[in-house]
Enzyme design. Structure first.
Site, PDB file in Angstrom:
ATOM      1  N   ASP A  67       0.821  -1.213   0.000  1.00 26.73           N
ATOM      2  CA  ASP A  67       0.000   0.000   0.000  1.00 26.73           C
ATOM      3  C   ASP A  67       0.856   1.264   0.000  1.00 26.73           C
ATOM      4  O   ASP A  67       2.077   1.208   0.164  1.00 26.73           O
ATOM      5  CB  ASP A  67      -0.978  -0.001   1.195  1.00 26.73           C
ATOM      6  N   HIS A 137      -7.659  -4.322   9.986  1.00 27.52           N
ATOM      7  CA  HIS A 137      -7.313  -4.132   8.574  1.00 27.52           C
ATOM      8  C   HIS A 137      -6.030  -4.891   8.221  1.00 27.52           C
ATOM      9  O   HIS A 137      -5.164  -5.119   9.056  1.00 27.52           O
ATOM     10  CB  HIS A 137      -7.244  -2.653   8.178  1.00 27.52           C
ATOM     11  N   GLU A 142      -9.866  -1.622   4.953  1.00 27.54           N
ATOM     12  CA  GLU A 142     -10.525  -1.243   6.190  1.00 27.54           C
ATOM     13  C   GLU A 142     -11.838  -2.004   6.370  1.00 27.54           C
ATOM     14  O   GLU A 142     -12.456  -2.422   5.383  1.00 27.54           O
ATOM     15  CB  GLU A 142     -10.827   0.265   6.164  1.00 27.54           C
TER      16      GLU A 142
HETATM   17  C1  GLP Z   1      -0.671   0.325   8.690  1.00 28.61           C
HETATM   18  C2  GLP Z   1      -0.390  -0.401   7.356  1.00 28.61           C
HETATM   19  C3  GLP Z   1      -0.553  -1.865   7.500  1.00 28.61           C
HETATM   20  C4  GLP Z   1       0.133  -2.294   8.784  1.00 28.61           C
HETATM   21  C5  GLP Z   1      -0.680  -1.806   9.956  1.00 28.61           C
HETATM   22  C6  GLP Z   1      -0.070  -2.114  11.316  1.00 28.61           C
HETATM   23  O1  GLP Z   1      -1.675   1.251   8.615  1.00 28.61           O
HETATM   24  N1  GLP Z   1      -1.145   0.052   6.244  1.00 28.61           N
HETATM   25  O2  GLP Z   1      -0.032  -2.544   6.362  1.00 28.61           O
HETATM   26  O3  GLP Z   1       0.217  -3.680   8.846  1.00 28.61           O
HETATM   27  O4  GLP Z   1      -1.040  -0.467   9.799  1.00 28.61           O
HETATM   28  O5  GLP Z   1       0.988  -1.256  11.606  1.00 28.61           O
HETATM   29  P1  GLP Z   1       1.984  -1.497  12.802  1.00 28.61           P
HETATM   30  O6  GLP Z   1       2.861  -2.636  12.396  1.00 28.61           O
HETATM   31  O7  GLP Z   1       2.766  -0.215  12.915  1.00 28.61           O
HETATM   32  O8  GLP Z   1       1.174  -1.803  14.003  1.00 28.61           O
END
Ligand code: GLP
Length: 241
Positions: A67, A137, A142
């Site tokens: 993404d 998500h 979402e």
């Molecule tokens: C973000 C990304 C995701 C990621 C998630 C968790 O918004 N778009 O791909 O896996 O949130 O993030 P974190 O690893 O910082 O908890």
């Protein structure tokens, strides 16, 4: 689902790195689906070290990232492109033209998503790495009544914007939209590796892995994939049966 628990972050990261290195050593031109966020940073460090120690080479490998924020240029420190270059791409022997990132500033966002999906179709993912959002998500898919199968533009949840505000100076700077692989794009990967850590994710881990399969918890759809490995620290896994 193959669920594994780890006592330390180091063990979890090393195990994940081992999966990637074994895959690439068996198939040097493997297609790797990569993720951003705080969760995979230790894994990327371990892969960089593995490359330095000549335990793995990314020379023939391909990457696709899940993404990207809309409206954020690749050289902006908040972009996922910047994150990937800082944490992995600039530090290993990957070829620049083997890297696939969505361009959040593309003038025609729909066309950008379509072209990304076409490239994915030509290079099916051997593995897709995933983190888990607090709302369930995966990538930026979402919770919603309907989920898109293919790469698309999405409006970010307020919860997601708040969670990601820690990387920005203020919540107002967090983009409202992003581009993301769809659930179908992710589910086509031959293997999925979901990494989750921290007590704050325990509840959503329970819902995603052992709750009903629902578009309101996008990660719950992973229950339908035949080859998912989940790596958890003890805190993230503490509510599982
Ligand atoms: C973000 C990304 C995701 C990621 C998630 C968790 O918004 N778009 O791909 O896996 O949130 O993030 P974190 O690893 O910082 O908890």
């Amino acid at each position: 689902m193959n669920i594994k628990f780890f006592d330390s972050q180091q063990q979890l990261d090393d195990f994940a790195a081992g999966i990637f290195m074994d895959l690439i050593n068996n198939k040097p031109d493997a297609v790797l689906g990569l993720a951003t966020g705080s969760t995979p940073i230790g894994l990327y460090k371990a892969l960089v070290q593995g490359c330095k120690d000549n335990k793995v080479s990314f020379k023939e490998a391909y990457t696709f990232n899940l993404d990207e924020y809309s409206g954020v240029t690749p050289d902006n420190e908040q972009s996922y492109s910047y994150f990937m270059h800082q944490n992995l791409f600039n530090l290993v022997d990957l070829q620049a033209d083997h890297i696939h990132l969505l361009d959040g500033t593309a003038s025609d966002a729909e066309a950008e998503c379509k072209s990304f999906e076409e490239k994915l179709a030509q290079k099916p993912l051997d593995i897709q790495l995933l983190g888990l959002g607090h709302n369930g998500h995966i990538a930026f898919n979402e919770p919603a009544d309907n989920l898109s199968a293919q790469t698309h533009v999405v409006q970010l949840d307020e919860k997601t914007r708040q969670a990601n505000a820690r990387f920005f100076d203020s919540i107002d700077e967090v983009p409202t939209h992003a581009m993301t692989m769809g659930i179908g794009s992710i589910m086509k990967a031959k293997q999925i590796l979901l990494m989750v850590r921290g007590a704050d994710k325990a509840e959503i881990v329970k819902k995603a892995l052992q709750g009903p399969i629902t578009t309101q918890v996008p990660a719950s759809l992973l229950q339908l994939h035949a080859n998912v490995t989940v790596l958890l620290d003890q805190e993230a896994g503490r509510m599982l049966d």
